[in-house]
Design a protein around this motif. Structure first.
Motif, PDB file in Angstrom:
ATOM      1  N   THR A   1       0.834  -1.195   0.000  1.00 50.61           N
ATOM      2  CA  THR A   1       0.000   0.000   0.000  1.00 50.61           C
ATOM      3  C   THR A   1       0.873   1.251   0.000  1.00 50.61           C
ATOM      4  O   THR A   1       2.012   1.232   0.482  1.00 50.61           O
ATOM      5  CB  THR A   1      -0.947   0.021   1.215  1.00 50.61           C
ATOM      6  OG1 THR A   1      -1.869   1.107   1.086  1.00 50.61           O
ATOM      7  CG2 THR A   1      -0.179   0.188   2.525  1.00 50.61           C
ATOM      8  N   LYS A   2       0.342   2.329  -0.551  1.00 50.83           N
ATOM      9  CA  LYS A   2       1.079   3.591  -0.618  1.00 50.83           C
ATOM     10  C   LYS A   2       0.297   4.660   0.140  1.00 50.83           C
ATOM     11  O   LYS A   2      -0.922   4.792  -0.033  1.00 50.83           O
ATOM     12  CB  LYS A   2       1.288   4.014  -2.075  1.00 50.83           C
ATOM     13  CG  LYS A   2       2.270   5.159  -2.257  1.00 50.83           C
ATOM     14  CD  LYS A   2       2.624   5.329  -3.732  1.00 50.83           C
ATOM     15  CE  LYS A   2       3.763   6.327  -3.894  1.00 50.83           C
ATOM     16  NZ  LYS A   2       4.182   6.463  -5.309  1.00 50.83           N
TER      17      LYS A   2
ATOM     18  N   LYS B   1       3.208   0.833  -3.774  1.00 53.48           N
ATOM     19  CA  LYS B   1       2.740   0.787  -5.159  1.00 53.48           C
ATOM     20  C   LYS B   1       1.311   1.311  -5.327  1.00 53.48           C
ATOM     21  O   LYS B   1       1.042   2.118  -6.215  1.00 53.48           O
ATOM     22  CB  LYS B   1       2.831  -0.656  -5.671  1.00 53.48           C
ATOM     23  CG  LYS B   1       2.541  -0.825  -7.146  1.00 53.48           C
ATOM     24  CD  LYS B   1       2.787  -2.276  -7.565  1.00 53.48           C
ATOM     25  CE  LYS B   1       2.543  -2.463  -9.054  1.00 53.48           C
ATOM     26  NZ  LYS B   1       2.757  -3.887  -9.455  1.00 53.48           N
ATOM     27  N   HIS B   2       0.390   0.851  -4.482  1.00 56.45           N
ATOM     28  CA  HIS B   2      -1.027   1.164  -4.677  1.00 56.45           C
ATOM     29  C   HIS B   2      -1.493   2.185  -3.647  1.00 56.45           C
ATOM     30  O   HIS B   2      -1.502   1.919  -2.446  1.00 56.45           O
ATOM     31  CB  HIS B   2      -1.869  -0.108  -4.578  1.00 56.45           C
ATOM     32  CG  HIS B   2      -1.491  -1.156  -5.584  1.00 56.45           C
ATOM     33  ND1 HIS B   2      -1.744  -1.018  -6.926  1.00 56.45           N
ATOM     34  CD2 HIS B   2      -0.843  -2.348  -5.440  1.00 56.45           C
ATOM     35  CE1 HIS B   2      -1.300  -2.076  -7.574  1.00 56.45           C
ATOM     36  NE2 HIS B   2      -0.742  -2.894  -6.696  1.00 56.45           N
ATOM     37  N   LYS B   3      -1.900   3.371  -4.115  1.00 52.91           N
ATOM     38  CA  LYS B   3      -2.287   4.456  -3.216  1.00 52.91           C
ATOM     39  C   LYS B   3      -3.599   4.138  -2.493  1.00 52.91           C
ATOM     40  O   LYS B   3      -4.528   3.604  -3.101  1.00 52.91           O
ATOM     41  CB  LYS B   3      -2.446   5.756  -3.999  1.00 52.91           C
ATOM     42  CG  LYS B   3      -1.141   6.277  -4.577  1.00 52.91           C
ATOM     43  CD  LYS B   3      -1.377   7.545  -5.373  1.00 52.91           C
ATOM     44  CE  LYS B   3      -0.077   8.043  -6.004  1.00 52.91           C
ATOM     45  NZ  LYS B   3      -0.293   9.245  -6.821  1.00 52.91           N
ATOM     46  N   GLY B   4      -3.628   4.486  -1.192  1.00 55.24           N
ATOM     47  CA  GLY B   4      -4.874   4.291  -0.462  1.00 55.24           C
ATOM     48  C   GLY B   4      -4.743   4.289   1.049  1.00 55.24           C
ATOM     49  O   GLY B   4      -5.739   4.384   1.762  1.00 55.24           O
ATOM     50  N   ALA B   5      -3.514   4.217   1.575  1.00 53.14           N
ATOM     51  CA  ALA B   5      -3.321   4.168   3.027  1.00 53.14           C
ATOM     52  C   ALA B   5      -3.229   5.576   3.599  1.00 53.14           C
ATOM     53  O   ALA B   5      -2.757   6.508   2.939  1.00 53.14           O
ATOM     54  CB  ALA B   5      -2.062   3.389   3.372  1.00 53.14           C
ATOM     55  N   VAL B   6      -3.647   5.717   4.862  1.00 47.06           N
ATOM     56  CA  VAL B   6      -3.474   6.987   5.563  1.00 47.06           C
ATOM     57  C   VAL B   6      -2.428   6.847   6.673  1.00 47.06           C
ATOM     58  O   VAL B   6      -2.211   7.769   7.449  1.00 47.06           O
ATOM     59  CB  VAL B   6      -4.814   7.522   6.120  1.00 47.06           C
ATOM     60  CG1 VAL B   6      -5.803   7.743   4.993  1.00 47.06           C
ATOM     61  CG2 VAL B   6      -5.392   6.585   7.174  1.00 47.06           C
ATOM     62  N   ALA B   7      -1.799   5.687   6.739  1.00 51.63           N
ATOM     63  CA  ALA B   7      -0.681   5.450   7.654  1.00 51.63           C
ATOM     64  C   ALA B   7       0.228   4.425   6.997  1.00 51.63           C
ATOM     65  O   ALA B   7      -0.233   3.568   6.238  1.00 51.63           O
ATOM     66  CB  ALA B   7      -1.170   4.938   9.012  1.00 51.63           C
TER      67      ALA B   7
ATOM     68  N   ILE C   1      -4.242   0.881   4.938  1.00 50.55           N
ATOM     69  CA  ILE C   1      -4.345   1.101   6.378  1.00 50.55           C
ATOM     70  C   ILE C   1      -5.153   2.358   6.666  1.00 50.55           C
ATOM     71  O   ILE C   1      -4.879   3.431   6.121  1.00 50.55           O
ATOM     72  CB  ILE C   1      -2.946   1.242   7.000  1.00 50.55           C
ATOM     73  CG1 ILE C   1      -2.100   0.008   6.654  1.00 50.55           C
ATOM     74  CG2 ILE C   1      -3.028   1.438   8.503  1.00 50.55           C
ATOM     75  CD1 ILE C   1      -0.624   0.218   6.853  1.00 50.55           C
ATOM     76  N   GLY C   2      -6.140   2.216   7.559  1.00 50.20           N
ATOM     77  CA  GLY C   2      -6.919   3.355   8.017  1.00 50.20           C
ATOM     78  C   GLY C   2      -6.530   3.705   9.444  1.00 50.20           C
ATOM     79  O   GLY C   2      -5.719   3.044  10.079  1.00 50.20           O
TER      80      GLY C   2
ATOM     81  N   MET D   1     -13.235  -3.205  15.248  1.00 48.68           N
ATOM     82  CA  MET D   1     -12.261  -2.583  14.351  1.00 48.68           C
ATOM     83  C   MET D   1     -12.974  -1.940  13.166  1.00 48.68           C
ATOM     84  O   MET D   1     -14.005  -2.443  12.698  1.00 48.68           O
ATOM     85  CB  MET D   1     -11.279  -3.627  13.821  1.00 48.68           C
ATOM     86  CG  MET D   1     -10.373  -4.220  14.874  1.00 48.68           C
ATOM     87  SD  MET D   1      -9.022  -3.140  15.358  1.00 48.68           S
ATOM     88  CE  MET D   1      -7.910  -3.312  13.963  1.00 48.68           C
ATOM     89  N   ASP D   2     -12.416  -0.853  12.653  1.00 44.41           N
ATOM     90  CA  ASP D   2     -12.905  -0.285  11.404  1.00 44.41           C
ATOM     91  C   ASP D   2     -12.486  -1.194  10.244  1.00 44.41           C
ATOM     92  O   ASP D   2     -11.456  -1.863  10.310  1.00 44.41           O
ATOM     93  CB  ASP D   2     -12.318   1.110  11.170  1.00 44.41           C
ATOM     94  CG  ASP D   2     -12.806   2.122  12.198  1.00 44.41           C
ATOM     95  OD1 ASP D   2     -13.756   1.799  12.947  1.00 44.41           O
ATOM     96  OD2 ASP D   2     -12.239   3.226  12.241  1.00 44.41           O
ATOM     97  N   SER D   3     -13.278  -1.185   9.191  1.00 40.12           N
ATOM     98  CA  SER D   3     -12.955  -2.018   8.027  1.00 40.12           C
ATOM     99  C   SER D   3     -11.863  -1.370   7.179  1.00 40.12           C
ATOM    100  O   SER D   3     -11.814  -0.147   7.033  1.00 40.12           O
ATOM    101  CB  SER D   3     -14.199  -2.236   7.168  1.00 40.12           C
ATOM    102  OG  SER D   3     -15.127  -3.032   7.844  1.00 40.12           O
ATOM    103  N   GLU D   4     -11.001  -2.215   6.630  1.00 42.21           N
ATOM    104  CA  GLU D   4      -9.947  -1.763   5.729  1.00 42.21           C
ATOM    105  C   GLU D   4      -9.983  -2.614   4.464  1.00 42.21           C
ATOM    106  O   GLU D   4     -10.186  -3.820   4.525  1.00 42.21           O
ATOM    107  CB  GLU D   4      -8.580  -1.872   6.416  1.00 42.21           C
ATOM    108  CG  GLU D   4      -8.436  -0.938   7.611  1.00 42.21           C
ATOM    109  CD  GLU D   4      -7.197  -1.224   8.438  1.00 42.21           C
ATOM    110  OE1 GLU D   4      -6.512  -0.261   8.815  1.00 42.21           O
ATOM    111  OE2 GLU D   4      -6.922  -2.409   8.718  1.00 42.21           O
ATOM    112  N   GLN D   5      -9.761  -1.968   3.337  1.00 47.88           N
ATOM    113  CA  GLN D   5      -9.831  -2.659   2.048  1.00 47.88           C
ATOM    114  C   GLN D   5      -8.508  -3.365   1.770  1.00 47.88           C
ATOM    115  O   GLN D   5      -7.433  -2.823   2.041  1.00 47.88           O
ATOM    116  CB  GLN D   5     -10.119  -1.637   0.946  1.00 47.88           C
ATOM    117  CG  GLN D   5     -10.475  -2.257  -0.395  1.00 47.88           C
ATOM    118  CD  GLN D   5     -10.856  -1.194  -1.420  1.00 47.88           C
ATOM    119  OE1 GLN D   5     -10.435  -0.045  -1.314  1.00 47.88           O
ATOM    120  NE2 GLN D   5     -11.643  -1.574  -2.397  1.00 47.88           N
ATOM    121  N   PHE D   6      -8.611  -4.596   1.214  1.00 48.59           N
ATOM    122  CA  PHE D   6      -7.373  -5.304   0.883  1.00 48.59           C
ATOM    123  C   PHE D   6      -7.563  -6.204  -0.324  1.00 48.59           C
ATOM    124  O   PHE D   6      -8.686  -6.557  -0.708  1.00 48.59           O
ATOM    125  CB  PHE D   6      -6.839  -6.089   2.088  1.00 48.59           C
ATOM    126  CG  PHE D   6      -7.588  -7.365   2.417  1.00 48.59           C
ATOM    127  CD1 PHE D   6      -7.047  -8.606   2.131  1.00 48.59           C
ATOM    128  CD2 PHE D   6      -8.832  -7.322   3.029  1.00 48.59           C
ATOM    129  CE1 PHE D   6      -7.709  -9.783   2.450  1.00 48.59           C
ATOM    130  CE2 PHE D   6      -9.508  -8.489   3.359  1.00 48.59           C
ATOM    131  CZ  PHE D   6      -8.949  -9.724   3.063  1.00 48.59           C
TER     132      PHE D   6
END
Length: 353
Positions: free
Chosen positions: A63-64, A182-188, A218-219, A236-241
């Motif tokens: 994740t990026k 590589k793949h944008k989407g994390a906030v941490a 990661i959220g 827990m909050d849901s996170e995409q994977f």
């Protein structure tokens, strides 16, 4: 035995919080913990090569981190507002889940303005309240999606953790990403992966270690405080994977041949423990997980784990204790404090084997 929140507490000296990255990311200290015996070794990260051999597997999270922290102004009053992008809800409608600060000033219908001139400006409207600090924003942007994301990249800041109480620098922009992001989407950032340099990855490849990558965005839910003594009541909050078929084949072959399968970080381990077949193998998957791993827990896929040193009573510490054993890991943390290991995102690491 059912463990409670208070059993994951310890006193963490503030001076051990790592607020700056190392000049060379692969020169962090590394504690090696043998989970079956409790034996502890003091190494540096570059020594990780000693513990892996041909056809072992290290599972990376590629994740990026996006520049998720924006500063804007409220319409009419001009009050300064911090907006933290949490999750993109709808690509076409430009809908985002965000956190706002100060939240008391932000109501449904308010417009927020970002940027200092017309060429860079973004405007968002608050369309829903989700939590005390949570809001849903619609960005009022008619240009292409690529142009919209370019403006986010331009206006946003690297979302350093709050404990790093300073403005991000150009160095942070680079060091708060893994070299394989590589793949944008994390906030941490997936902090365990921050220790790998390109040279280290090449050395692992030369040995014959496989480096399959999963993606888990990661959220902030990973870092949300646990407020209930009974851990089974924490959500827990849901996170995409995403886990590809190619990756599952590599990992399952290593499981079948009794090789070392190392999850690089608790984010990787949470992803691979979600889509497990009844035969104890990994399945391809695209979706979301809200899996909360805490002791006791029987791991199906990984038999080793690389992780950083975490803060007290955190969900990531609980996952590490589930993997290495509560008593073993808490003893290791006492040793880490005694030996002045650096904690948190830019800190040192622990290899559990």
């Amino acid at each position: 035995m059912k463990l409670k929140l208070s059993q994951f507490n310890f006193k963490l000296p503030e001076e051990l919080l790592a607020t700056d990255p190392l000049i060379n990311r692969d020169e962090a200290r590394m504690m090696v913990v043998h989970k079956n015996t409790g034996k502890i070794e003091h190494k540096v990260f570059k020594d990780i090569l000693e513990y892996f051999q041909e056809d072992d597997v290290m599972i990376l999270n590629d994740t990026k981190v996006i520049p998720a922290r924006l500063y804007g102004n409220k319409e009419k009053t001009g009050a300064k507002i911090e907006v933290f992008l949490m999750r993109e809800l709808n690509k076409e409608s430009r809908l985002w889940d965000v956190l706002v600060d100060p939240a008391r000033k932000i109501r449904i219908g308010n417009k927020l303005y970002f940027g200092d001139n017309d060429d860079e400006e973004l405007v968002a409207e608050v369309i829903d309240n989700t939590t005390s600090r949570g809001r849903t924003l619609r960005f009022l942007h008619d240009e292409s999606y690529e142009e919209f994301k370019s403006k986010i990249e331009l206006l946003g800041q690297t979302p350093l953790p709050k404990y790093i109480n300073r403005e991000p620098t150009e160095e942070d922009d680079k060091k708060y990403q893994t070299v394989y992001a590589k793949h944008k989407g994390a906030v941490a950032a997936p902090s365990a992966g921050l220790h790998f340099s390109k040279i280290m990855l090449k050395k692992l490849e030369i040995i014959g270690v496989h480096l399959p990558a999963i993606t888990l965005h990661i959220g902030l839910g990973t870092f949300r405080p646990v407020e209930v003594e009974d851990l089974s009541k924490h959500k827990m909050d849901s996170e995409q994977f995403f886990i590809s078929d190619t990756v599952t084949k590599t990992i399952n072959k290593a499981i079948d041949t009794k090789k070392r399968v190392c999850a690089i970080g608790t984010t990787a381990i949470r992803a691979i423990e979600t889509p497990v077949s009844s035969y104890g193998t990994l399945k391809p998957y695209q979706g979301w997980t809200n899996k909360f791993i805490f002791p006791p827990y029987k791991f199906q896929i990984a038999n080793s784990l690389l992780t950083n040193f975490h803060n007290p009573k955190s969900t990531v510490l609980m996952a590490v204790c589930a993997f290495g054993g509560h008593e073993t890991i808490m003893n290791a943390y006492k040793e880490a404090i005694k030996e002045k290991y650096r904690f948190m995102t830019y800190g040192d690491c622990m290899l559990i084997i």
